[in-house]
Enzyme design. Sequence first.
Site, short mmCIF file in Angstrom:
data_model
loop_
_atom_site.label_atom_id
_atom_site.label_comp_id
_atom_site.label_asym_id
_atom_site.label_seq_id
_atom_site.Cartn_x
_atom_site.Cartn_y
_atom_site.Cartn_z
N GLU A 189 3.72 1.72 -8.32
CA GLU A 189 4.29 2.69 -9.07
C GLU A 189 3.98 4.28 -8.86
OE1 GLU A 189 0.93 3.21 -11.11
OE2 GLU A 189 1.58 1.36 -10.29
N CYS B 128 -4.33 -4.32 -9.99
CA CYS B 128 -5.65 -3.89 -10.10
C CYS B 128 -6.56 -4.58 -11.03
CB CYS B 128 -5.32 -2.38 -10.73
SG CYS B 128 -6.85 -1.25 -10.49
N HIS C 12 -1.53 0.74 -6.55
CA HIS C 12 -0.52 0.85 -7.80
C HIS C 12 0.61 1.31 -7.02
CE1 HIS C 12 -3.51 1.26 -11.22
NE2 HIS C 12 -4.30 1.19 -10.19
#
Length: 360
Positions: A336, A250, A334
Amino acid sequence: MLAHLILKDGECFRGDAPLGRGGSGEVVFTTAMAGYQEILTDPSFAGQMVCMTFPEQGIYGVHGDLNEAPRPWAAGFICRRLTLQPDHARAEGDLGSWLKRHRIPVITEVDTRALTQHVRDRGAQPGLIWTETDGSLAAGVAAASHLPDMSGQALAGEVSCTDRYELLREGAKFRVAVLDGGIKASILTRLAASGLDLEVFPWDAPASELTAARFSGLFLSNGPGDPAALPGMRKEVEACIGRLPIFGICLGHQLLGQAFGGSTFKLKFGHRGANQPVLDLATRRVEITAQNHGFAVDEATLPPEIEVTHRHLSDDTVEGLRHRTLPIFSIQHHPEASPGPHDARGAFGRFVRMMEDHHA
């Protein structure tokens, strides 16, 4: 209490302000159908008021293990309905009380469909919550017209840790430096689960500390604000290139793009949600990803030694980069967050393999 959400362009959306008063920030929307607690505590939402497109919020209450940070970072919460009596056996409280305790302004009963369509058509922009006790609607429109835009805002320093700290794992194979520009707890959890010892540094840590001999790799975290407003951070990241393997997510991805010599630009309304389609250009596999960002790397400004590895299928923007000769890569999404199958989690394993190869 009667309230209005007033955007900088003068558009007004009627609602109710049951909790708190005031509140201003960039008005953005997320398409996630769940995860309001993770969204509100994600440091990347600092300076933003979040509109939830799913109409009912607070259904399952709040849970202590869902926080991405010790406190909420969103500047405000916008929804259609707020459930004050959650239906979940392990709920530790209701969302409304939690927001009130943390003094997060809330506006409910908003036509979030109309608001989302307006932001999609006119772009993400500053806005404020204006109640009937604040003055006339005309005064609110005038106040909103002077709100600062997100472009040019350097927010990493507001959400980063202030002191270095360690997260150690028994039997860890590598020690990694983590540059905290607003890191989420779940990213730290996934890095540790990959078998790594972590040393987390504040956002303004110098390259000399991030590339110390004890480190096998460097991780660049997510974070809020405009990456172009962080020239000092970019300079330190640039000084790390070529000294050890690097992985960015990011904001970290955007900083790497700038450190390579490229530039970033503000997206019209950004990518925020748990169902963003991304194409892996090497495997031709589509990953359904979680995202939260309003800026993107400008592909046209990247030098030849940088390869684009992933693209967003909605607008063809850059979602991943890698250096053609150095052990460096980054992704915009992202991995995760796992919106469905763990589509993108392989990025953490790739980072570990990169360090293994570097030490072979």
